[in-house]
Write an enzyme that holds these catalytic residues in place. Structure first.
Site, PDB file in Angstrom:
ATOM      1  N   ILE A  28      68.303   8.162  13.963  1.00 14.20           N
ATOM      2  CA  ILE A  28      67.179   8.432  13.953  1.00 14.20           C
ATOM      3  C   ILE A  28      66.481   8.637  15.603  1.00 14.20           C
ATOM      4  CG2 ILE A  28      66.253   7.426  11.727  1.00 14.20           C
ATOM      5  CD1 ILE A  28      64.954   5.184  12.761  1.00 14.20           C
ATOM      6  N   GLY A  29      66.889   8.115  16.148  1.00 10.32           N
ATOM      7  CA  GLY A  29      65.833   8.086  17.640  1.00 10.32           C
ATOM      8  C   GLY A  29      67.006   7.609  18.688  1.00 10.32           C
ATOM      9  N   ALA A  30      66.652   7.246  19.953  1.00 11.01           N
ATOM     10  CA  ALA A  30      68.013   6.976  20.895  1.00 11.01           C
ATOM     11  C   ALA A  30      66.103   6.037  21.335  1.00 11.01           C
ATOM     12  CB  ALA A  30      68.132   8.559  21.844  1.00 11.01           C
ATOM     13  N   ASP A  82      52.899  -3.965  26.916  1.00 10.34           N
ATOM     14  CA  ASP A  82      53.301  -2.670  26.539  1.00 10.34           C
ATOM     15  C   ASP A  82      52.797  -1.827  25.511  1.00 10.34           C
ATOM     16  OD1 ASP A  82      54.185  -0.061  27.400  1.00 10.34           O
ATOM     17  OD2 ASP A  82      56.422  -0.014  26.645  1.00 10.34           O
ATOM     18  N   GLY A 118      69.959   1.993  23.246  1.00  7.41           N
ATOM     19  CA  GLY A 118      71.466   2.775  22.553  1.00  7.41           C
ATOM     20  C   GLY A 118      70.585   3.774  21.141  1.00  7.41           C
TER      21      GLY A 118
HETATM   22  O1  ACK Z   1      59.517   7.921  16.285  1.00 12.63           O
HETATM   23  P1  ACK Z   1      60.329   7.972  15.482  1.00 12.63           P
HETATM   24  O2  ACK Z   1      60.880   8.065  14.667  1.00 12.63           O
HETATM   25  O3  ACK Z   1      60.402   6.249  15.580  1.00 12.63           O
HETATM   26  O4  ACK Z   1      61.567   7.820  16.544  1.00 12.63           O
HETATM   27  C1  ACK Z   1      61.018   6.425  17.147  1.00 12.63           C
HETATM   28  C2  ACK Z   1      63.522   5.891  16.932  1.00 12.63           C
HETATM   29  O5  ACK Z   1      63.769   5.371  16.136  1.00 12.63           O
HETATM   30  C3  ACK Z   1      63.179   5.245  19.049  1.00 12.63           C
HETATM   31  O6  ACK Z   1      62.460   4.361  19.132  1.00 12.63           O
HETATM   32  C4  ACK Z   1      62.127   4.681  15.730  1.00 12.63           C
HETATM   33  N1  ACK Z   1      62.421   3.857  15.263  1.00 12.63           N
HETATM   34  C5  ACK Z   1      61.762   2.510  16.148  1.00 12.63           C
HETATM   35  N2  ACK Z   1      62.012   1.512  14.871  1.00 12.63           N
HETATM   36  C6  ACK Z   1      62.642   1.782  13.902  1.00 12.63           C
HETATM   37  C7  ACK Z   1      61.556   0.926  12.652  1.00 12.63           C
HETATM   38  N3  ACK Z   1      61.734  -0.277  12.739  1.00 12.63           N
HETATM   39  N4  ACK Z   1      61.587   1.890  11.146  1.00 12.63           N
HETATM   40  C8  ACK Z   1      61.466   3.620  11.570  1.00 12.63           C
HETATM   41  N5  ACK Z   1      62.071   4.070  12.735  1.00 12.63           N
HETATM   42  C9  ACK Z   1      62.359   3.159  14.007  1.00 12.63           C
HETATM   43  C10 ACK Z   1      61.321   5.389  15.956  1.00 12.63           C
END
Ligand code: ACK
EC number: 2.7.10.1
Length: 991
Positions: free
Chosen positions: A605-607, A755, A611
């Site tokens: 779902i993302g970086a 932050d 990682g």
């Molecule tokens: O905006 P997003 O979809 O939400 O893109 C970032 C990406 O991972 C990098 O941090 C998503 N992310 C991080 N932690 C979570 C979580 N617990 N549940 C859903 N998305 C997450 C974040």
């Protein structure tokens, strides 16, 4: 014998070959070419079948799919000992086809695998045994030369080879995020991805470099960046299509084209603006998304009131505002005294310049004006003109309402003869007598004088309570004309006759000493008085421009935010993992170790910083499945990185609050090997887990992961950006409240986040906001450099309190500052704080006292709370629990959210923050550190605050202020002053 299909041929080799090319018919009576061998009775079989030369083309990894039948030896009587149930696949790489005469040498070939049948015979209901077709796929290679041969070795089985398919995988050309990606061949090394840059589709422009990664299996992974549709276009099925007539798109983005605003239209495709209909206009500052508007109609119900000393005009706003809110009024005055003897037509001329209008004659925002110092016994006609931002843009007639007023003199002249007592080269002393029966209630006298030569072109006046005055500042040897009038409680009386006196000639030996100046200059206008009188009024700010916001007094702050604040006790305190000698211990203490076989990864779902972040499910035996997000540590990590990465888990694991991201556990100890992919087995999920595996080259052999609860809506900033304007204020306040709950908890545990920003808040499917990202707090308190650089990144300047930027002084109070910025991000739907200003400009502006203005549609109360969070002194900022109780009060009483900063001004001074009011141009310029320009203002005739309040940026340039930064600072302060003036009028102040 040979058989070819699509350039690939199989040959029966002249030697070793006991394979036969046999054509059979299938059920539909179509021929099937097969190669068969079945020497199961004879020992030591070694039968070869070889393909023709196969070009590698672009392939990096080649696959061979074999379809074959294989009889099981049990089904053939009398063959035990000699019958086999496998055959072997070999290959040989060459850059060119081998010459036809080349002898076949089995030893040249490398073995790919031994192939066995999954199914040989199947029992049917009738007891028959049916030969089943097997399909096996093998990867051949790595193949690096230009081509290769395949060879099949039979060692005594009964085989029919039905088909051999040789292929390689490609990521097919695709369009993602409005960028086109070409057909791409994956990397040879299955663990690394091929990065491919996309090219924006037609009529789109790049936002962030569009990238996709081509995985080993021919699937595209991790779309990054992308393109926006250019102005005049909208996204449609992955492409950008031109806006239809009647629609427009003024900004590049992935928004739909908008319908033309009221009173405007677009006739062509791809309109970037809708043009105003006839008679309607846009002011220069109007955005293209605003409706077109027109000048207002005339003011209504204009009435005049006159009392002893002042004349008041009052009116009602026009019936038709033209669709705008920026109506102002100008008062035009004519004096129409006698009539032309011959024609009987009334003669009108502009009013005397000494008529004074309070607050001013032009640019009035209220619907009344007071006029003083008018002549008695005169006929005045006042025209009240309504103007708005588009007045004067068309040819429409002016919108005027007229009223005629006849003033009556308050009495006959009370001053008789005016005498000269003495004169010098620069002064003349006068005294006068009153007429007989003068009333005892003379308030003062006004002496009006001018140089006779100049006639009345320019005159001066002075006031005195005594029946005498010394007029100074005169020119030597000049004749002056004087006349004097008295003012009683009932107003001015008529002027005395004119008297002429002259000053003495210039004589250097006669010094003009010792005369006392009693002149009260006429320049002390009503406005200054007004400002002084109304200093107690507290004024509010508004949406556009920066606001100089001086915060409330300590006193008020305490009653607002500190009453009822009881220091929290009984909550466990946060333990800094850095205090552990071995950080692994902290992880063990605060984070549960999860068996990786319980984790099922669904997609990336993302970086993250260390990682990729994946989503998936955690399936602990005996418990319900839960959705989780899995943060991974990139393969090939160093020990230090591993510690840094897991540090977040040992922080998060200490918290337990509904508004803090919950840590489900960590994976740190698994001995995972690529061949053993059991923990990815997740058969009912749509993606084949090897995609994920290829992503994590766990070169060290141990996957490291942090598993946290899954938040369906992702990060708050991007979430809001995609849902611009879609929430009620109450919903937005609800989000802020959640964040305040989480931050109250953290601050009470003694944890400083450092932050806090919307990008680090995650949102679940029910809009619950949770604080996340506990990476930044690793900066060491005693490291003087640490204020500017944290490992892996800089301090987020726009979110950070000034003392934290300057001295690295991070505290819950600096978190409160960041919280204020997050509030602003929420109210502006993910706008970037301070827009495109550079970090350096942000730091300087904050230092000078500027603060972010309220976003559009922001309730006054919320902006006030933001301003409290941005107090310069950290000790004066509210605590998080006060912020929370303040928000709770707003939620309980939603009417408190109805007053928006950009429409009405608050009624009660108590509700408003202290904004400075200045009483002179000098004070004002000092306060904004622009004192160097005092002379520019004075030389250009700007002597009162009233006069500067209407200045535009052009006026600022015209008076010689050239530096853009200074122009901006001055104009935004003027905007703020203008609002204060507006408020003074609105607050009911009567002259
Ligand atoms: O905006 P997003 O979809 O939400 O893109 C970032 C990406 O991972 C990098 O941090 C998503 N992310 C991080 N932690 C979570 C979580 N617990 N549940 C859903 N998305 C997450 C974040």
């Amino acid at each position: 014998s040979r058989f070819c299909y699509s350039h690939i041929c199989l040959y029966l080799l002249p030697i070793f070959s006991q394979w036969d090319a046999i054509t059979e018919m299938d059920e539909q009576n179509r021929p099937i070419h097969t190669f068969q061998v079945c020497h199961v009775m004879e020992p030591n079989q070694n039968n070869w079948l070889r393909s023709g030369w196969i070009q590698r083309q672009a392939a990096q990894r080649v696959y061979v799919e074999l379809r074959f039948t294989l009889r099981d030896c049990n089904s053939i009587p009398w063959v035990s000992g000699t019958c086999k149930e496998t055959f072997n696949l070999f290959y040989l790489q060459t850059d060119d086809p081998l010459p036809a005469a080349t002898r076949f040498r089995p030893t040249d070939y490398a073995k790919v695998d031994t192939i066995a049948a999954d199914e040989s015979f199947t029992q049917t209901d009738l007891g028959d045994r049916v030969l089943r077709l097997n399909t096996e796929v093998r990867e051949v290679g790595p193949v690096t030369l230009k081509g290769f041969y395949l060879a099949f070795q039979d060692v005594g089985a009964c085989i029919a080879l039905v088909s051999v398919k040789v292929f390689y995988k490609r990521c097919p050309a695709t369009i993602r995020n409005l960028a086109a990606f070409p057909d791409t061949v994956p990397h040879m090394d299955s663990s690394s991805l091929v990065e491919v840059r996309g090219v924006c589709v037609e009529n789109a422009e790049e936002r962030d470099t569009p990238k996709l990664y081509c995985g080993a299996d021919g699937d595209w992974l991790v779309p990054l960046g992308g393109c926006f549709c250019s102005i005049g276009h909208e996204e449609m099925d992955g492409y950008c299509r031109a806006c239809r007539p009647g629609f427009f798109s003024a900004y590049a983005g992935n928004k739909k084209c908008s319908k033309c605003p009221p009173h405007s239209s677009s006739h062509d495709q791809a309109a970037t603006i809708c043009h105003c209909d006839k008679g309607f206009y846009r002011a220069i500052k109007d955005s293209s998304t605003m409706a077109c508007t027109r000048p207002p109609s005339a003011p209504r119900n204009l009435v005049s009131l006159i009392n002893d000393t002042a004349l008041f005009l009052q009116w009602m706003p026009p019936a038709d505002t033209g669709g705008r809110k920026d109506i102002t009024y100008n008062i035009l005055c004519q004096r129409c005294d006698g009539s032309d003897g011959d024609s009987g037509v009334t003669q009108c001329e502009p009013c005397e310049p000494d008529l004074r209008f309070i607050p001013r004659p032009l640019g009035l925002t209220g619907t009344s004006v007071a006029i003083i110092d008018f002549a008695t016994h005169a006929n005045y006609t006042f025209h009240v003109e309504a103007v708005n931002g588009v007045s004067g843009l068309g040819v429409a007639a002016r919108s005027l309402a007229n009223v005629t007023v006849t003033t009556h003199q308050a009495g006959p002249a009370l001053v008789g003869v005016v005498r000269k007592d003495w004169a010098s080269q620069n002064s003349i002393a006068l005294s006068w007598s009153q007429v007989e029966q003068a009333p005892p209630d003379i308030v003062d006298y006004e002496v009006k004088y001018y140089e006779k030569e100049q006639e009345q072109l320019s005159y001066s006046s002075t006031r005195t309570k005594a029946p005498s005055v010394v007029v100074t500042g005169l020119r030597p040897s000049t004749v002056y004309v004087f006349h004097v009038r008295a003012r009683t409680a009932a107003g001015y009386t008529a002027y005395s006759p004119n008297f002429e006196f002259f000053t003495t000639p210039e004589d250097p030996d006669i010094a003009d000493q010792g005369q006392v100046l009693v002149v009260v200059t006429a320049s002390v206008g009503g406005f200054s008085l007004l400002v002084i009188l109304t200093l107690f009024l507290l004024i509010t700010g508004r949406c556009q421009g920066y606001i100089k916001a001086r915060m409330k007094s300590e006193e008020k702050r305490r009653t607002r935010f500190h009453s009822g604040h009881v220091p929290f006790s009984g909550i466990k305190t946060y333990v800094d993992p850095d205090t552990y000698e071995d950080p692994t211990q902290a992880v063990e203490e605060f984070a549960k170790e999860i068996d990786p076989s319980y984790i099922c990864i669904e997609r990336v779902i993302g970086a993250g910083e260390f990682g990729e972040v994946c989503s998936g499910r955690l399936r602990i035996p005996g418990r319900m499945d839960i959705a989780v997000a899995i943060k991974t540590l990139k393969g090939g990590y160093m020990d230090q990185q591993r510690r840094e990465f897991l540090r977040e888990a040992s922080i998060m694991g200490q918290f337990n609050n509904p508004n803090i991201i919950r840590l489900d556990g960590v994976v740190t100890k698994s001995k995972f090997h690529m061949s053993n992919c059991s923990f990815f087995e997740c058969s009912h999920f749509s993606l084949f887990p090897s995609q994920i595996m290829s992503f994590y080259p766990f070169s060290s052999g141990r996957p490291i992961m942090i598993v946290v609860e899954y938040m369906e809506n992702g990060a708050l900033d991007s979430f809001l950006r995609t849902r611009d304007g879609q929430f009620t204020v109450l919903q937005l306040v609800g989000m802020m409240r959640g964040i305040a709950v989480g931050m109250t908890y953290l601050s009470e545990m003694g944890y400083v986040h450092r932050d806090l920003a919307a990008r680090n808040i995650l949102v679940d499917e029910n809009l619950v906001c949770k604080v996340s990202d506990f990476g930044m707090s690793r900066i060491l308190e005693d490291d003087s450099e640490a204020a500017y650089t944290a490992t892996g990144g800089k301090i987020p300047i726009r979110w950070t309190a000034p003392e934290a930027i300057a001295y690295g002084k991070f505290s819950s109070a600096s978190d409160v500052w960041s919280y204020g910025i997050v509030m602003w991000e929420v109210m502006s739907y993910g706008e970037r704080p301070y827009w495109e200003m550079s970090n350096q400009d942000v730091i300087l502006s904050i230092e000078e006292g500027y603060r972010l203005p309220a976003p559009m549609g922001c309730p006054v109360t919320l902006h006030q709370l933001m301003l409290h969070c941005w107090q310069k002194e950290s000790g004066q900022r509210p605590h998080f629990n006060s912020v929370l109780s303040f928000l709770d009060k707003l939620i309980i009483n939603p009417s408190s959210l109805l007053t928006l900063v950009n429409d009405v001004f608050p009624d009660s001074p108590e509700d408003m923050p202290d904004y400075p009011l200045f009483i002179s141009i000098g004070d004002w310029l000092d306060s904004i550190k622009m004192s160097q320009y005092k002379n520019n203002f004075l030389a250009a005739g700007y002597t009162t605050l009233d006069s500067i309040s209407t200045m535009s940026i052009d006026d600022i340039r015209r008076i010689g202020i050239c530096l853009i930064g200074h122009q901006r600072r001055i104009i935004s302060s003027i905007q703020s002053l203008r609002l204060q003036l507006h408020h003074i009028q609105q607050s009911g102040f009567q002259v």
